[in-house]
Design a protein around this motif. Structure first.
Motif, mmCIF file in Angstrom:
data_model
loop_
_atom_site.group_PDB
_atom_site.id
_atom_site.type_symbol
_atom_site.label_atom_id
_atom_site.label_comp_id
_atom_site.label_asym_id
_atom_site.label_seq_id
_atom_site.Cartn_x
_atom_site.Cartn_y
_atom_site.Cartn_z
ATOM 1 N N LEU A 146 0.802 -1.225 0.000
ATOM 2 C CA LEU A 146 0.000 0.000 0.000
ATOM 3 C C LEU A 146 0.836 1.276 0.000
ATOM 4 O O LEU A 146 0.433 2.276 -0.584
ATOM 5 C CB LEU A 146 -0.894 0.028 1.250
ATOM 6 C CG LEU A 146 -2.161 -0.815 1.221
ATOM 7 C CD1 LEU A 146 -2.778 -0.823 2.615
ATOM 8 C CD2 LEU A 146 -3.158 -0.282 0.200
ATOM 9 N N ARG B 219 2.877 4.184 -0.841
ATOM 10 C CA ARG B 219 3.355 4.745 -2.107
ATOM 11 C C ARG B 219 4.685 5.476 -1.933
ATOM 12 O O ARG B 219 5.176 6.080 -2.859
ATOM 13 C CB ARG B 219 2.331 5.749 -2.637
ATOM 14 C CG ARG B 219 0.965 5.155 -2.836
ATOM 15 C CD ARG B 219 0.792 4.697 -4.276
ATOM 16 N NE ARG B 219 -0.577 4.248 -4.476
ATOM 17 C CZ ARG B 219 -1.236 4.402 -5.606
ATOM 18 N NH1 ARG B 219 -0.678 4.990 -6.635
ATOM 19 N NH2 ARG B 219 -2.477 3.956 -5.715
ATOM 20 N N PHE B 220 5.186 5.505 -0.722
ATOM 21 C CA PHE B 220 6.423 6.251 -0.464
ATOM 22 C C PHE B 220 7.583 5.314 -0.127
ATOM 23 O O PHE B 220 8.624 5.758 0.347
ATOM 24 C CB PHE B 220 6.178 7.282 0.646
ATOM 25 C CG PHE B 220 5.031 8.194 0.325
ATOM 26 C CD1 PHE B 220 5.206 9.287 -0.510
ATOM 27 C CD2 PHE B 220 3.750 7.929 0.811
ATOM 28 C CE1 PHE B 220 4.141 10.107 -0.846
ATOM 29 C CE2 PHE B 220 2.672 8.746 0.477
ATOM 30 C CZ PHE B 220 2.875 9.841 -0.353
ATOM 31 N N GLU C 272 5.432 9.562 4.906
ATOM 32 C CA GLU C 272 4.763 10.820 4.594
ATOM 33 C C GLU C 272 3.639 11.115 5.592
ATOM 34 O O GLU C 272 3.040 12.175 5.573
ATOM 35 C CB GLU C 272 4.212 10.709 3.163
ATOM 36 C CG GLU C 272 3.582 11.947 2.577
ATOM 37 C CD GLU C 272 4.597 12.844 1.862
ATOM 38 O OE1 GLU C 272 5.779 12.478 1.815
ATOM 39 O OE2 GLU C 272 4.183 13.901 1.368
ATOM 40 N N CYS D 244 0.718 9.516 5.793
ATOM 41 C CA CYS D 244 -0.593 9.492 5.141
ATOM 42 C C CYS D 244 -1.578 8.589 5.876
ATOM 43 O O CYS D 244 -2.788 8.686 5.670
ATOM 44 C CB CYS D 244 -0.463 9.052 3.682
ATOM 45 S SG CYS D 244 -0.021 7.315 3.464
ATOM 46 N N VAL E 50 -2.401 5.562 5.509
ATOM 47 C CA VAL E 50 -3.115 4.542 4.735
ATOM 48 C C VAL E 50 -2.825 3.145 5.286
ATOM 49 O O VAL E 50 -3.730 2.346 5.505
ATOM 50 C CB VAL E 50 -2.741 4.649 3.232
ATOM 51 C CG1 VAL E 50 -3.343 3.500 2.445
ATOM 52 C CG2 VAL E 50 -3.225 5.983 2.672
ATOM 53 N N LEU F 120 -5.627 0.557 7.151
ATOM 54 C CA LEU F 120 -5.986 -0.663 6.437
ATOM 55 C C LEU F 120 -5.317 -1.922 6.989
ATOM 56 O O LEU F 120 -5.580 -3.023 6.510
ATOM 57 C CB LEU F 120 -5.704 -0.498 4.940
ATOM 58 C CG LEU F 120 -6.507 0.644 4.281
ATOM 59 C CD1 LEU F 120 -6.216 0.719 2.795
ATOM 60 C CD2 LEU F 120 -8.015 0.495 4.502
ATOM 61 N N CYS G 79 -1.077 9.796 -2.022
ATOM 62 C CA CYS G 79 -0.762 8.650 -1.169
ATOM 63 C C CYS G 79 -1.525 7.401 -1.590
ATOM 64 O O CYS G 79 -1.206 6.288 -1.171
ATOM 65 C CB CYS G 79 -1.084 8.969 0.292
ATOM 66 S SG CYS G 79 -2.845 9.034 0.651
ATOM 67 N N GLY G 80 -2.567 7.564 -2.387
ATOM 68 C CA GLY G 80 -3.302 6.402 -2.878
ATOM 69 C C GLY G 80 -4.376 5.895 -1.931
ATOM 70 O O GLY G 80 -5.048 4.909 -2.238
ATOM 71 N N GLY G 81 -4.540 6.544 -0.780
ATOM 72 C CA GLY G 81 -5.505 6.065 0.211
ATOM 73 C C GLY G 81 -6.915 5.998 -0.330
ATOM 74 O O GLY G 81 -7.618 4.985 -0.175
ATOM 75 N N PHE H 64 -7.960 5.740 -3.377
ATOM 76 C CA PHE H 64 -8.103 4.676 -4.374
ATOM 77 C C PHE H 64 -8.293 3.322 -3.681
ATOM 78 O O PHE H 64 -9.095 2.500 -4.093
ATOM 79 C CB PHE H 64 -6.859 4.596 -5.268
ATOM 80 C CG PHE H 64 -6.592 5.852 -6.041
ATOM 81 C CD1 PHE H 64 -7.151 6.037 -7.298
ATOM 82 C CD2 PHE H 64 -5.801 6.851 -5.518
ATOM 83 C CE1 PHE H 64 -6.899 7.196 -8.022
ATOM 84 C CE2 PHE H 64 -5.556 8.008 -6.235
ATOM 85 C CZ PHE H 64 -6.108 8.195 -7.478
ATOM 86 N N ALA H 65 -7.491 3.146 -2.594
ATOM 87 C CA ALA H 65 -7.508 1.849 -1.913
ATOM 88 C C ALA H 65 -8.837 1.576 -1.215
ATOM 89 O O ALA H 65 -9.250 0.425 -1.118
ATOM 90 C CB ALA H 65 -6.355 1.781 -0.911
ATOM 91 N N VAL H 66 -9.510 2.611 -0.740
ATOM 92 C CA VAL H 66 -10.728 2.357 0.052
ATOM 93 C C VAL H 66 -12.034 2.425 -0.743
ATOM 94 O O VAL H 66 -13.070 1.996 -0.259
ATOM 95 C CB VAL H 66 -10.874 3.328 1.255
ATOM 96 C CG1 VAL H 66 -9.800 3.050 2.283
ATOM 97 C CG2 VAL H 66 -10.871 4.781 0.812
ATOM 98 N N GLU I 167 -7.297 7.669 -11.761
ATOM 99 C CA GLU I 167 -6.098 8.497 -11.623
ATOM 100 C C GLU I 167 -6.069 9.559 -12.709
ATOM 101 O O GLU I 167 -6.313 9.287 -13.865
ATOM 102 C CB GLU I 167 -4.830 7.627 -11.741
ATOM 103 C CG GLU I 167 -4.621 6.743 -10.545
ATOM 104 C CD GLU I 167 -3.214 6.142 -10.476
ATOM 105 O OE1 GLU I 167 -2.373 6.473 -11.336
ATOM 106 O OE2 GLU I 167 -2.984 5.340 -9.561
#
Ligand code: SF4
Ligand code: SF4
Ligand code: SF4
Ligand code: SF4
Lengths: 296, 283
Positions: free
Chosen positions: A77, A79-80, A95, A97, A99, A103, B99-101, B103-105, B113
């Motif tokens: 997951l 991205r950094f 970062e 974030c 996430v 999750l 960060c893609g968060g 998209f993931a949820v 994108e």
């Protein structure tokens, strides 16, 4: 309330020495050091660091090895690329974030608030000062800049002072953008070099982008009069007032070594006269050109 | 071999040292200008630009047909870049950290994108130097991704010289991390010393071997030298405070082309760095 933000784009143009000199001339002023990444103004103004506060912003993720089942989801997951193969998080890359935190099925990732620096309310011989220090390798410099500016404004209101003098950061990125929002005007301290001109142009574009009026002061102008002319020409084309020129003089360094402003060091020097003139030009612009005033 | 040239304080002569060092070496060098807020090295090296490209980041774009306005994307976003309203979703692209968060949820597959531009990258050549720089777009704030993009072009076969941004926060880290050596440039003044101390803390945190160049030597006092001695930081070069040098710099010229003996001095600087690295390896 008015706020003048001193910027330079390029570092080392004399921005902080000139800000310190202005601080000694300004009335009813709160001084604000918004160069939180490499703050230097305190070396001349010698604030007393009376009230120290932690600055918290953002979070840092830490995996609890007791709970982690090494499923690998956080690695996928992030991205950094902050989660290392050994299921540890590299705090420099993270970062914040969150996430991975949200999750992780095992709730194995702690996400405590990060102390990224300190900020201070101080007294100086010229008036109150709000300043800060960002921790090494920290993010959120823009947030800390916004924070010290807010605190400076609140302090000015409380003490019924109507002017904020802000020493801004170098560059044109996040901390600079945070330092100019809603300012009355920007003063760019430029130096007559090819890089000085280039960097000043970028600050000028930024000021136009955010619609904040800009002025320019050319420091060390006699080092290269041709480049000084180039700066003046650019300023004219960009509708930026040149509010003065200051001669090159090692007095700036000598007064810095004694932790004095250039006026305290030698009130009658040529540069002292130059700087006083620049200050008067700024004030007169503010007074006479009403379109320029803009309250914050 | 990556040498990153940095200084806590801006305007100490970082770019001067980086460009003159690069031009003095008698072998292929790669020059990466990572001071993407105010890139200056091209003004001195004057490379022929052969290629330009955009640096992009992705941001979410919501398909309102598919969206159920469940707010999961807004809840996970730590940067306040999404706002889910009753019948609309707003994306504040400037706040997005990619960060893609979200998209993931999103379980409805409603987020796609979209690219947004953060800045540009230029590649060029000048004699034995292959040159790359990054340039932040006016009004943008995401600096580290541009620096990382510039560094993604690192050629590990040659000597790479990085011109790092000033300061000690995330952009500097992005320009220093993974370097084999950090060359710190300072001036012997109270501001120079104060910011040097911060830069040294930063390099130490990253655990990178380092050395010091004192620029404008003779201008201020000896405090920088005593500090370096105490901290056991080798002083690898001193460039005197000289109006002639200041003038050369102000016109965008190179010291090594304008003053005799400087090419050799910069070559010596390089040899000293290599020596330090060797000694370290032998230990
Ligand atoms: S997602 Fe959670 S459980 Fe899985 S590897 Fe990461 S921390 Fe461990
Ligand atoms: S908080 Fe974000 S950046 Fe940090 S480790 Fe987790 S996913 Fe990566
Ligand atoms: S998570 Fe997906 S479905 Fe839910 S509000 Fe966001 S975009 Fe819409
Ligand atoms: S990618 Fe991350 S930062 Fe950007 S909107 Fe989605 S959750 Fe927010």
């Amino acid at each position: 309330m008015k706020e003048l933000v001193i910027l330079s784009g390029k570092g080392g143009t004399g921005k902080t020495s000139i800000t310190a000199a202005f601080a000694s001339l300004a009335d009813n002023m709160v001084c604000c050091d918004a160069d939180v990444d490499a703050a230097d103004l305190h070396l001349i103004l010698k604030p007393d660091f009376k009230k120290v506060h932690d600055f918290k912003a953002g979070h840092r993720a830490i995996i609890d090895p007791e709970k982690c089942t090494q499923c690998g989801q956080c690695i996928d997951l992030c991205r950094f690329d902050a989660v290392k193969d050994i299921f540890e998080i590299d705090s420099i890359e993270c970062e914040g974030c969150g996430v991975c935190v949200d999750l992780c099925l095992e709730k194995a990732i702690d996400f405590s608030e990060n102390i990224c620096g300190q900020w201070y309310i101080s007294s100086t011989r010229f008036g109150p000062m709000v300043h800060a220090r960002l921790g090494i390798a920290q993010e959120n410099s823009g947030k800390l800049v916004s924070h010290v500016r807010q605190k400076a404004k609140a302090l000015a209101e409380k003490k019924k002072l109507n002017f904020i003098l802000t020493d801004g950061p170098p560059g044109i990125g996040c901390p600079v953008i945070a330092s100019i929002g809603q300012a009355t005007a920007i003063l760019i301290i430029a130096e007559p070099t090819v890089s000085g001109l280039h960097d000043m142009e970028r600050v000028a574009q930024l000021s136009r982008h955010f619609n904040i009026p800009a002025m320019v002061c050319i420091n060390k102008y006699d080092l290269n009069v041709d480049q000084t002319t180039n700066i003046e020409k650019f300023a004219e084309s960009a509708n930026i007032a040149v509010v003065g020129k200051i001669a090159f003089d090692p007095i700036f360094t000598q007064s810095m070594i004694q932790a004095k402003t250039i006026f305290e060091y030698d009130n009658n020097s040529q540069v002292s006269k130059n700087v006083r003139q620049v200050w008067e030009n700024i004030l007169s612009r503010n007074k006479f050109n009403t379109s320029f005033i803009g309250e914050i | 071999m990556i040498i990153s040239i940095a200084s806590g304080k801006g305007g100490t002569g970082k770019t001067t040292v980086a460009t003159n060092l690069a031009i003095s070496l008698e072998k292929d060098v790669q020059f990466l200008d990572c001071d993407v807020e105010e890139p200056n090295a091209h003004l001195f090296l004057d490379p022929t630009i052969v290629k330009k490209e955009q640096v992009v980041a992705f941001v979410p774009q919501v398909d309102l047909e598919k969206c159920t306005f469940c707010r999961k994307c807004m809840d996970i976003c730590r940067f306040g870049a999404m706002a889910v309203l009753k019948k609309d979703v707003m994306v504040f692209e400037n706040l997005c950290h990619s960060c893609g968060g979200c998209f993931a949820v999103c379980s409805e597959n409603a987020i796609m994108e979209k690219e947004r531009s953060l800045g540009t990258i230029e590649h060029g050549v000048m004699d034995h130097i292959s040159f790359t720089n990054g340039r932040l777009e006016i009004g943008q704030v995401m600096v580290p991704p541009i620096i990382k993009k510039v560094r993604s072009f690192t050629n590990f076969e040659t000597i790479t010289i990085i011109d790092a941004p000033p300061g000690t926060s995330c952009p500097v880290i992005a320009a220093m991390k993974g370097a084999d050596f950090v060359l710190l440039v300072t001036e012997p003044t109270p501001f120079g010393l104060h910011d040097l101390k911060l830069a040294v803390e930063t390099v130490k945190l990253l655990g990178i071997p380092h050395g010091l160049v004192i620029n404008r030597a003779g201008l201020g006092n000896d405090d920088v030298k005593s500090y370096a001695k105490k901290q056991e930081i080798p002083i690898l070069m001193e460039i005197p405070f000289d109006k002639k040098i200041a003038k050369i710099y102000s016109n965008g010229q190179m010291i090594v082309d304008s003053l005799p003996g400087y090419r050799e001095k910069f070559q010596e600087l390089f040899d000293k760095i290599m020596q330090l690295m060797e000694n370290r390896e032998n230990r």
